[in-house]
Design a protein around this motif. Structure first.
Motif, PDB file in Angstrom:
ATOM      1  N   GLY A   8      37.985  34.848  17.870  1.00  0.00           N
ATOM      2  CA  GLY A   8      38.936  35.934  18.869  1.00  0.00           C
ATOM      3  C   GLY A   8      40.301  35.944  17.770  1.00  0.00           C
ATOM      4  N   ARG A   9      41.021  35.380  17.136  1.00  0.00           N
ATOM      5  CA  ARG A   9      42.007  35.082  16.218  1.00  0.00           C
ATOM      6  C   ARG A   9      43.269  36.050  15.951  1.00  0.00           C
ATOM      7  NH1 ARG A   9      37.886  31.853  13.263  1.00  0.00           N
ATOM      8  NH2 ARG A   9      37.715  33.565  11.543  1.00  0.00           N
ATOM      9  N   TRP A  10      42.877  36.384  17.040  1.00  0.00           N
ATOM     10  CA  TRP A  10      44.467  37.507  16.806  1.00  0.00           C
ATOM     11  C   TRP A  10      45.420  38.031  17.946  1.00  0.00           C
ATOM     12  CZ3 TRP A  10      43.913  41.781  12.928  1.00  0.00           C
ATOM     13  CH2 TRP A  10      43.059  41.565  12.581  1.00  0.00           C
ATOM     14  N   ILE A  11      46.514  37.721  16.840  1.00  0.00           N
ATOM     15  CA  ILE A  11      47.687  36.428  18.040  1.00  0.00           C
ATOM     16  C   ILE A  11      48.368  37.711  17.571  1.00  0.00           C
ATOM     17  CG2 ILE A  11      46.734  34.569  18.542  1.00  0.00           C
ATOM     18  CD1 ILE A  11      48.896  33.171  16.929  1.00  0.00           C
ATOM     19  N   GLY A  12      49.791  38.410  18.813  1.00  0.00           N
ATOM     20  CA  GLY A  12      50.666  39.059  18.509  1.00  0.00           C
ATOM     21  C   GLY A  12      51.497  39.539  19.418  1.00  0.00           C
ATOM     22  N   SER A  13      52.641  40.194  19.652  1.00  0.00           N
ATOM     23  CA  SER A  13      53.413  40.754  20.618  1.00  0.00           C
ATOM     24  C   SER A  13      52.098  41.891  20.898  1.00  0.00           C
ATOM     25  CB  SER A  13      54.306  41.150  19.578  1.00  0.00           C
ATOM     26  OG  SER A  13      55.826  41.417  21.257  1.00  0.00           O
ATOM     27  N   ASP A  14      52.223  42.284  22.068  1.00  0.00           N
ATOM     28  CA  ASP A  14      51.507  43.644  22.339  1.00  0.00           C
ATOM     29  C   ASP A  14      50.473  43.601  21.831  1.00  0.00           C
ATOM     30  OD1 ASP A  14      51.035  44.782  24.389  1.00  0.00           O
ATOM     31  OD2 ASP A  14      52.242  46.341  23.664  1.00  0.00           O
ATOM     32  N   ILE A  15      49.322  42.483  21.694  1.00  0.00           N
ATOM     33  CA  ILE A  15      47.884  42.583  21.172  1.00  0.00           C
ATOM     34  C   ILE A  15      46.659  41.864  21.524  1.00  0.00           C
ATOM     35  CG2 ILE A  15      46.938  41.711  18.467  1.00  0.00           C
ATOM     36  CD1 ILE A  15      48.513  43.964  17.780  1.00  0.00           C
ATOM     37  N   ARG A  16      45.856  43.042  22.082  1.00  0.00           N
ATOM     38  CA  ARG A  16      45.304  42.747  22.864  1.00  0.00           C
ATOM     39  C   ARG A  16      43.748  42.706  22.444  1.00  0.00           C
ATOM     40  NH1 ARG A  16      47.035  46.971  27.226  1.00  0.00           N
ATOM     41  NH2 ARG A  16      49.141  45.751  27.452  1.00  0.00           N
ATOM     42  N   TYR A  17      43.046  41.540  22.455  1.00  0.00           N
ATOM     43  CA  TYR A  17      41.955  41.391  21.835  1.00  0.00           C
ATOM     44  C   TYR A  17      40.282  41.618  22.498  1.00  0.00           C
ATOM     45  CZ  TYR A  17      38.002  40.274  18.171  1.00  0.00           C
ATOM     46  OH  TYR A  17      36.762  40.153  17.528  1.00  0.00           O
ATOM     47  N   LEU A  18      39.759  42.350  22.427  1.00  0.00           N
ATOM     48  CA  LEU A  18      38.548  42.666  23.348  1.00  0.00           C
ATOM     49  C   LEU A  18      37.070  42.188  22.840  1.00  0.00           C
ATOM     50  CD1 LEU A  18      39.429  46.266  24.707  1.00  0.00           C
ATOM     51  CD2 LEU A  18      40.089  43.886  25.250  1.00  0.00           C
ATOM     52  N   GLY A  19      36.678  41.065  23.115  1.00  0.00           N
ATOM     53  CA  GLY A  19      35.793  40.300  22.492  1.00  0.00           C
ATOM     54  C   GLY A  19      34.489  40.211  24.015  1.00  0.00           C
ATOM     55  N   LYS A  20      33.673  39.274  23.619  1.00  0.00           N
ATOM     56  CA  LYS A  20      33.026  38.687  24.576  1.00  0.00           C
ATOM     57  C   LYS A  20      33.322  38.643  25.741  1.00  0.00           C
ATOM     58  CE  LYS A  20      28.193  35.972  25.002  1.00  0.00           C
ATOM     59  NZ  LYS A  20      27.957  34.435  24.415  1.00  0.00           N
ATOM     60  N   GLY A  21      32.435  39.394  26.562  1.00  0.00           N
ATOM     61  CA  GLY A  21      33.368  38.553  28.515  1.00  0.00           C
ATOM     62  C   GLY A  21      34.048  40.242  28.427  1.00  0.00           C
TER      63      GLY A  21
END
Length: 142
Positions: A56-69
């Motif tokens: 889940g390497r997505w990064i950025g201002s106000d970026i949300r990554y929903l992965g395992k868990g």
């Protein structure tokens, strides 16, 4: 509505609405079948369904990554439920957005937003006034 777990069949990349809508417009112009996209009207966010990524390497201002868990609430396909609306509903084929295509579309959308903000003398990410642009235009910063 249903509450679904992320990380097994798909992950969700959630971005601010304005950025997400511009990116979705670009993604719908390519020949690759789109994955599901969900809008949260109240939170003003767009979620893109992507293949699971354990890192889940997505990064950025106000970026949300929903992965395992992580968990996400979704309406039934072809339906809206309260503040949630499918922009692209799941079609039963298992199609997901390609991460590289989403990244490129987000970069393109950010460029559009930056150009618009520059014309208005504002920061493209937070909307704050850009004092430098007013000084260059001959007026005093506020």
């Amino acid at each position: 509505m249903a509450v679904l777990t992320c990380g097994r069949f798909w992950d969700v990349l959630s971005v601010p609405e304005e950025l997400g809508m511009l990116a979705l417009d670009a993604l719908l112009c390519i020949s690759e079948a789109p994955g599901p996209a969900l809008a949260d009207i109240a939170a003003r966010r767009v979620g893109f369904f992507l293949p699971p990524d354990p890192v889940g390497r997505w990064i950025g201002s106000d970026i949300r990554y929903l992965g395992k868990g992580s968990w996400i609430t979704v309406p039934a396909p072809q339906q809206a439920a309260g503040r949630l609306r499918w922009l692209v509903p799941p079609d039963g084929t298992g199609a997901l957005f390609l991460p590289a295509a989403v990244e490129l579309a987000l970069q393109q959308a950010l460029g559009v937003l930056a150009a618009q903000a520059n014309k208005q003398g504002r920061c493209p990410m937070c909307g704050a006034s850009n004092a430098k642009s007013r000084v260059r235009n001959g007026s005093r910063p506020e």
